[in-house]
Design a protein around this motif. Structure first.
Motif, PDB file in Angstrom:
ATOM      1  N   GLU A   1       0.833  -1.195   0.000  1.00  0.00           N
ATOM      2  CA  GLU A   1       0.000   0.000   0.000  1.00  0.00           C
ATOM      3  C   GLU A   1       0.869   1.246   0.000  1.00  0.00           C
ATOM      4  O   GLU A   1       0.592   2.206  -0.714  1.00  0.00           O
ATOM      5  CB  GLU A   1      -0.901   0.031   1.235  1.00  0.00           C
ATOM      6  N   THR A   2       1.928   1.228   0.814  1.00  0.00           N
ATOM      7  CA  THR A   2       2.780   2.406   0.907  1.00  0.00           C
ATOM      8  C   THR A   2       3.426   2.689  -0.441  1.00  0.00           C
ATOM      9  O   THR A   2       3.500   3.821  -0.892  1.00  0.00           O
ATOM     10  CB  THR A   2       3.883   2.184   1.962  1.00  0.00           C
ATOM     11  N   ARG A   3       3.871   1.620  -1.085  1.00  0.00           N
ATOM     12  CA  ARG A   3       4.533   1.767  -2.375  1.00  0.00           C
ATOM     13  C   ARG A   3       3.564   2.308  -3.427  1.00  0.00           C
ATOM     14  O   ARG A   3       3.870   3.258  -4.138  1.00  0.00           O
ATOM     15  CB  ARG A   3       5.036   0.401  -2.816  1.00  0.00           C
ATOM     16  N   SER A   4       2.380   1.702  -3.504  1.00  0.00           N
ATOM     17  CA  SER A   4       1.378   2.179  -4.464  1.00  0.00           C
ATOM     18  C   SER A   4       1.059   3.630  -4.185  1.00  0.00           C
ATOM     19  O   SER A   4       0.962   4.448  -5.098  1.00  0.00           O
ATOM     20  CB  SER A   4       0.085   1.375  -4.350  1.00  0.00           C
ATOM     21  N   GLY A   5       0.916   3.955  -2.898  1.00  0.00           N
ATOM     22  CA  GLY A   5       0.589   5.319  -2.526  1.00  0.00           C
ATOM     23  C   GLY A   5       1.674   6.288  -2.951  1.00  0.00           C
ATOM     24  O   GLY A   5       1.394   7.334  -3.517  1.00  0.00           O
ATOM     25  N   SER A   6       2.945   5.907  -2.713  1.00  0.00           N
ATOM     26  CA  SER A   6       4.037   6.822  -3.080  1.00  0.00           C
ATOM     27  C   SER A   6       4.108   6.996  -4.588  1.00  0.00           C
ATOM     28  O   SER A   6       4.261   8.111  -5.084  1.00  0.00           O
ATOM     29  CB  SER A   6       5.381   6.283  -2.602  1.00  0.00           C
ATOM     30  N   LEU A   7       3.995   5.885  -5.318  1.00  0.00           N
ATOM     31  CA  LEU A   7       4.023   5.985  -6.781  1.00  0.00           C
ATOM     32  C   LEU A   7       2.906   6.906  -7.251  1.00  0.00           C
ATOM     33  O   LEU A   7       3.110   7.789  -8.077  1.00  0.00           O
ATOM     34  CB  LEU A   7       3.805   4.603  -7.398  1.00  0.00           C
ATOM     35  N   MET A   8       1.738   6.689  -6.666  1.00  0.00           N
ATOM     36  CA  MET A   8       0.590   7.484  -7.067  1.00  0.00           C
ATOM     37  C   MET A   8       0.831   8.950  -6.744  1.00  0.00           C
ATOM     38  O   MET A   8       0.471   9.824  -7.528  1.00  0.00           O
ATOM     39  CB  MET A   8      -0.636   6.978  -6.309  1.00  0.00           C
ATOM     40  N   ALA A   9       1.458   9.209  -5.588  1.00  0.00           N
ATOM     41  CA  ALA A   9       1.719  10.590  -5.200  1.00  0.00           C
ATOM     42  C   ALA A   9       2.598  11.275  -6.245  1.00  0.00           C
ATOM     43  O   ALA A   9       2.324  12.394  -6.667  1.00  0.00           O
ATOM     44  CB  ALA A   9       2.383  10.631  -3.832  1.00  0.00           C
ATOM     45  N   TYR A  10       3.644  10.563  -6.696  1.00  0.00           N
ATOM     46  CA  TYR A  10       4.526  11.158  -7.707  1.00  0.00           C
ATOM     47  C   TYR A  10       3.776  11.455  -9.003  1.00  0.00           C
ATOM     48  O   TYR A  10       3.917  12.515  -9.589  1.00  0.00           O
ATOM     49  CB  TYR A  10       5.711  10.245  -7.976  1.00  0.00           C
ATOM     50  N   PHE A  11       2.990  10.472  -9.423  1.00  0.00           N
ATOM     51  CA  PHE A  11       2.268  10.681 -10.684  1.00  0.00           C
ATOM     52  C   PHE A  11       1.224  11.780 -10.542  1.00  0.00           C
ATOM     53  O   PHE A  11       0.961  12.521 -11.484  1.00  0.00           O
ATOM     54  CB  PHE A  11       1.649   9.374 -11.164  1.00  0.00           C
ATOM     55  N   THR A  12       0.654  11.892  -9.348  1.00  0.00           N
ATOM     56  CA  THR A  12      -0.330  12.948  -9.123  1.00  0.00           C
ATOM     57  C   THR A  12       0.330  14.314  -9.251  1.00  0.00           C
ATOM     58  O   THR A  12      -0.209  15.212  -9.897  1.00  0.00           O
ATOM     59  CB  THR A  12      -0.948  12.799  -7.716  1.00  0.00           C
ATOM     60  N   VAL A  13       1.507  14.440  -8.660  1.00  0.00           N
ATOM     61  CA  VAL A  13       2.215  15.717  -8.760  1.00  0.00           C
ATOM     62  C   VAL A  13       2.465  16.055 -10.230  1.00  0.00           C
ATOM     63  O   VAL A  13       2.259  17.181 -10.678  1.00  0.00           O
ATOM     64  CB  VAL A  13       3.546  15.664  -7.981  1.00  0.00           C
ATOM     65  N   MET A  14       2.868  15.041 -10.995  1.00  0.00           N
ATOM     66  CA  MET A  14       3.110  15.274 -12.428  1.00  0.00           C
ATOM     67  C   MET A  14       1.831  15.727 -13.112  1.00  0.00           C
ATOM     68  O   MET A  14       1.837  16.668 -13.906  1.00  0.00           O
ATOM     69  CB  MET A  14       3.619  13.997 -13.083  1.00  0.00           C
ATOM     70  N   ALA A  15       0.721  15.046 -12.806  1.00  0.00           N
ATOM     71  CA  ALA A  15      -0.552  15.382 -13.454  1.00  0.00           C
ATOM     72  C   ALA A  15      -0.930  16.824 -13.150  1.00  0.00           C
ATOM     73  O   ALA A  15      -1.334  17.575 -14.043  1.00  0.00           O
ATOM     74  CB  ALA A  15      -1.643  14.430 -12.974  1.00  0.00           C
ATOM     75  N   ILE A  16      -0.774  17.217 -11.884  1.00  0.00           N
ATOM     76  CA  ILE A  16      -1.165  18.574 -11.499  1.00  0.00           C
ATOM     77  C   ILE A  16      -0.273  19.608 -12.179  1.00  0.00           C
ATOM     78  O   ILE A  16      -0.728  20.627 -12.683  1.00  0.00           O
ATOM     79  CB  ILE A  16      -1.086  18.744  -9.968  1.00  0.00           C
TER      80      ILE A  16
END
Lengths: 801, 223
Positions: free
Chosen positions: A672-687
């Motif tokens: 979960e932590t890994r998925s969350g961190s990956l998602m956080a990075y991609f979210t920053v990129m999207a924004i």
């Protein structure tokens, strides 16, 4: 003609530096994010597919039935592999595999605890494609006490010497001769090991259980090339039914509902699941991240679409002109697509640099072993080119259809028809971008919230200051001596041991019975074996009866009579449902004895699952795998040094390797932590990409409204009012995006949470915070442009028009 | 060459219907130089777009080189237009991203003229219009007169039967304007038909015939 298109495309890029920058950087970020996800997905999907026989290798798995609920298990009995091979004609061969657990491994002066020792049938190297650099795969594992190792291990123990024929000592008593040297294992194998030894070693160590009802090891089956796997499942089940010994079990053989099945090796990694229900496994993450990749690419493509169509009035003259001089619509479509291809190629070049720079952090966050060499592989290059062309087409198709549709007479009237309502589509796209961004932010926040909820929830036992030492190999024979030696140490509150750590009691069995148990009740009960003072050590209170005690010798497991006392947890007490539970006899897992006490429920598995019923047996030291010590609160360094000194005096020559349970506990939620961190990075990129788009679009709007702004100012509007009017135009879009994103996000997170037995609530701030963030960012981006626009001198802009 | 019979164009928006051109019938002969005059909004430009096959009329007939073309699809019109009609605009309408040579060459690209011919034809017309020395320049680097000269080159490079000019001197000072008019006159004397929309009686005096429009109607023709 092509030259002409290229010329215009390139000169346009150079002339409109601001827009080109936004378009290229936006697309480059989009392509980079999508490529990272592509690399990650390709790696996940390629798992275990390199074996030459991959299409006909299966792992045998089973669905067990507990009171109508299906419990999925990936392990099998010890003897069944050989039985299946003999009795089922479709099966060419079977391979059994299991780990020894950590063993002290020695060669000369070198000694290490090794975790990656696998006991496998001699067919292993023929079924799976793990080529040998040295040795014969057909015979390497045939002789008892032969060992095959990876190049990393060869280097670790033998340096550059030839390992073949050398003797390695396991657990201080077994001499293994090296018969094979493997090639380095490929990264995309989920079967990982450092050493291979013959399966019969499990008999030597006593791990082997000659019972068809006890599931402990992996069994792989390779079918004949032409064999139909269809009928094999029922044959696997039949074979086990005919061999299982039902005596001593309260189960009627006709009530035995377990079903065995072949699970394809190539799906093993992505679709693997275990336990009750049917959690979706890794494939779900693959799908989610693929979607995120597509979303990010779309956000980047939308920037391009919006900027190109918004600027259409600048191009309308050119389009009208080309049409007047005889260009067909198709030719114009090609021309504009050509422009998006040129832009995307420029973006691709930049994204190669971005990927190169971010590869290290990506490797860290994703946990993937990806080296920089990947940038030079054919797959990556093809993927990159493919991604660029797809991006170019997604980004370019709408603008080219839109722009090429202008009437040629626009050249005379100067009106491309843009003002008449086409702007709404751009608005829809901006709303879409923000919906996705908000969805991503909310989901990321929420995943972290759930992880933190699980990590911080009261576990029912106390992890703090709880240290453990693994009792590798025969170290457990020294456990009592150690315990004695540290008894007087004031730093130590309690010492105990067990075969599991309290955060992961993974063994269970369905073979429980007691007097008066309904024949229809078949609960799956977890089991662990512990030393005295275990519940005191982990600080789980006894709520009825008493703890195991040396005063009652009958508490200790007696192998001769297969009897011993039991501590059970509240959940099991509830299932049994009797008032007079203390002292009643239970038969479980081959042991019969009285319940001596009931302990309060504690979370000995991840919060994904509900707390199962649990039985604790009191076993002698020779069965313990972890020594656990509760330290007094305070500075740990000196306490540990003292412990080390004691350890070294009792067991000289063995390294003192310890960990704290609370440090290891984070590992439980690593996925979960890994998925969350990956998602956080991609979210920053999207924004980031969405914001770039807003800057571009708002600066364009400001430019287009120069005359309007001038007229407004002439008639007395203040700068502030002008900024406000522009900002509201965009905040409306963002708010619409929020309104659309919330229900979708809520639904998605609601579904996601269903996989967790213990879950946090969907609180309002998970939605409001991202909405505010998006709003703040949008306001900031647009204000910057609006303020600039509002400061222009109206006299100048009016004269200009 | 080109004939209109009761040519009508109506523009509709959601609420308003505007008749830009009302039953206009006229006949432009081969080799003729006609000027269309009239106040702003009288339908001059609309007539020019219809004559130039840039749009279809709402009703009426349009006969181009003997063929009835008023119902032609955009594709058919494009085909006819690209080899027969050249355009000159008030605001020049050169493509900013292309240099002089590339701008002039553009119609030939769409006519699929082979590279060698294309080069030759472009060179010739640049020579004839005395703009060769500016071949590498971009529109922003030229004066208005020079830009219109380039635009005329572009209009004639494919040897069209008809040139449609929309206020070709409107953005030019009088010396440059005269220059442009002389160029058009010269082209006409070499056999190209020209229809020109203009506000200027002086420019109109170069034409052999003046057609006057008012509120979408044809009100007068003078030879």
């Amino acid at each position: 003609m092509l030259n002409n298109y290229l010329l215009i495309a390139i000169r346009n890029l150079i002339r409109q530096k601001g827009y080109s920058f936004i378009n290229i950087i936006g697309l480059a970020l989009g392509i980079s994010a999508a490529m990272f996800i592509f690399i990650w997905v390709a790696d996940e999907v390629s798992m275990n597919r390199f074996h030459l026989n991959t299409d006909r290798i299966y792992r045998v798995e089973q669905d067990q039935d507990y009171d109508g609920k299906t419990y999925h298990v990936n392990v099998t009995p010890y003897p069944s592999g050989e039985g299946w091979k003999k009795e089922i004609p479709e099966i060419e061969t079977t391979v059994r595999a299991t780990q020894t657990g950590a063993l002290l491994t020695k060669y000369g002066e070198k000694a290490f605890y090794e975790n990656g020792i696998a006991c496998v049938d001699s067919t292993f190297l023929q079924v799976f494609t793990f080529p040998l650099l040295k040795g014969d795969p057909n015979t390497a594992l045939r002789e008892p006490y032969s060992i095959v190792l990876t190049p990393e291990m060869a280097l670790k123990y033998f340096g550059t010497d030839d390992p073949i024929g050398k003797v390695i000592i396991l657990d201080n008593k077994y001499n293994f001769k090296v018969t094979g040297l493997l090639k380095k294992l490929p990264v995309n194998t989920s079967l990982r090991f450092d050493f291979l030894i013959p399966f019969d070693f499990t008999r030597t160590t006593g791990a082997y259980v000659d019972h068809w009802g006890s599931n402990n090891i992996y069994t792989f089956a390779m079918l004949y090339k032409e064999a139909d796997p269809g009928p094999v499942d029922s044959k696997l089940t039949e074979c086990v039914r005919n061999n299982i010994d039902f005596t001593g079990s309260d189960r009627d053989p006709s009530q035995w509902k377990t079903k065995f099945m072949l699970a394809p090796l190539k799906k093993m990694y992505l679709h693997e699941y275990f336990g009750f229900g049917h959690p979706a496994g890794r494939i779900q993450r693959v799908i989610i991240f693929s979607m995120i990749g597509i979303f990010i690419l779309l956000i980047a493509a939308i920037n391009y679409m919006n900027l190109s169509t918004a600027r259409s009035s600048r191009r309308s003259r050119e389009i009208g002109l080309r049409k007047a001089f005889g260009s067909r619509r198709g030719q114009l479509i090609m021309q504009f697509l050509g422009e998006s291809v040129v832009t995307s190629i420029a973006a691709m070049v930049i994204s190669v640099v971005i990927i190169g720079l971010l590869l290290d952090p990506f490797r860290l966050v994703s946990g993937k072993q990806i080296s920089a060499d990947i940038l030079l592989t054919g797959n990556f290059i093809l993927g990159m080119i493919g991604m660029t062309l797809i991006t170019a087409i997604i980004a370019g198709i709408y603008p080219s259809l839109y722009l090429s549709g202008f009437k040629p007479m626009a050249i005379l009237t100067g009106d491309p028809g843009d003002s008449k309502g086409k702007g709404w589509f751009r608005k829809v796209l901006v709303v879409f971008q923000f919906s996705i961004s908000i969805f991503l932010i909310s989901s990321t926040l929420f995943i972290f919230r759930q992880v933190s909820y699980m990590q911080n929830r009261d576990l029912g036992y106390n992890q703090k200051d709880l240290l453990y030492v693994r009792l590798f190999g025969d170290l457990n024979t020294r456990y009592s001596a150690l315990k004695q030696a540290i008894k007087g140490n004031p730093d130590i509150i309690t010492v105990s041991a067990g075969i599991h750590l309290p955060m992961n009691i993974g063994s269970n069995s369905g073979s429980i019975s007691w007097d008066g148990k309904s024949p229809d009740l078949h609960p799956l009960v977890s089991v662990s074996r512990v030393d005295y003072n275990y519940s005191a050590l982990i600080q789980v209170p006894i709520i009825a009866g008493r703890d195991f005690s040396e005063e009652f010798s009958s508490d200790m497991y007696n192998p001769e009579t297969s009897s011993g006392g039991m501590l059970i947890n509240e959940s099991l007490a509830k299932i049994i449902g009797r008032e007079d539970i203390i002292g009643m006899n239970i038969s479980f897992s081959g042991v019969t004895g009285p319940v001596v006490g009931v302990i309060r429920d504690f979370h000995f598995l991840s919060m994904r699952t509900e707390i199962p019923p649990l039985v604790l047996f009191l076993f002698p030291e020779s069965r313990m795998r972890y020594m656990m010590i509760r330290l007094r609160p305070g500075e740990r360094g000196p306490m540990i040094e003292k412990l080390r000194t004691t350890w070294n005096s009792v067991i000289p020559g063995y390294p003192f390797e310890y960990s704290f349970i609370e440090d290891d506990y984070d590992q439980v939620y690593q996925n979960e932590t890994r998925s969350g961190s990956l998602m956080a990075y991609f979210t920053v990129m999207a924004i980031l990409i969405a914001c770039l788009g807003l800057i571009g679009l708002s600066s364009f709007m400001a430019e287009r409204r120069t005359r309007e702004i001038a007229v407004r100012k002439t008639f007395g509007s203040s700068n502030w009012e002008i900024v406000l009017s522009m900002v509201t135009q965009f905040t409306k879009l963002v708010l619409t995006g929020v309104a659309i994103a919330i229900p979708f996000t809520w639904y998605y997170l609601h579904e996601w949470l269903k996989d967790y037995a213990y879950r946090t609530t969907l609180s309002w701030w998970v939605f409001v915070l991202p909405a505010l963030l998006a709003l703040a960012l949008a306001t900031l981006m647009v204000s910057l442009q609006a303020i600039r626009a509002s400061k222009t001198n109206p006299a100048v802009s009016l004269r200009h028009q | 060459m080109i004939q209109t019979i009761e040519l009508t164009k109506v523009f509709r928006t959601d609420e308003v219907e505007t008749t830009a051109l009302n039953k206009v019938s006229l006949w432009i002969k081969k080799g003729e130089f006609a000027a269309i005059m009239g106040p702003s909004g009288c339908g001059k430009s609309t007539l020019l777009t219809l004559l130039g096959l840039l749009d279809n009329p709402t009703s009426g007939q349009l006969i181009f080189d003997g063929k009835e073309v008023s119902k032609y699809s955009e594709k058919q019109r494009t085909l006819l237009r690209k080899s027969n009609i050249g355009f000159v605009f008030q605001s020049f309408n050169l493509i900013d991203e292309l240099n002089v040579f590339e701008n002039i060459e553009l119609p030939l690209l769409y006519q699929k003229v082979p590279v060698a011919n294309r080069k030759k034809m472009t060179e010739e017309v640049m020579e004839r219009m005395s703009i060769s020395h500016r071949r590498k320049h971009f529109p922003q680097q030229l004066s208005g007169g020079q830009q219109q000269r380039v635009a005329i080159c572009r209009a004639v490079v494919g040897n069209p039967l008809l040139i449609l000019a929309d206020e070709p001197t409107g953005n030019l000072d009088s010396a440059n304007g005269e220059d442009v008019m002389n160029l058009l006159k010269q082209l006409n004397s070499e056999g190209t038909s020209i229809v020109m929309v203009t506000h200027s009686p002086k420019d109109a005096s170069y034409a052999g015939r003046i057609i006057k429009l008012f509120d979408g109607h044809l009100v007068a023709e003078t030879e």
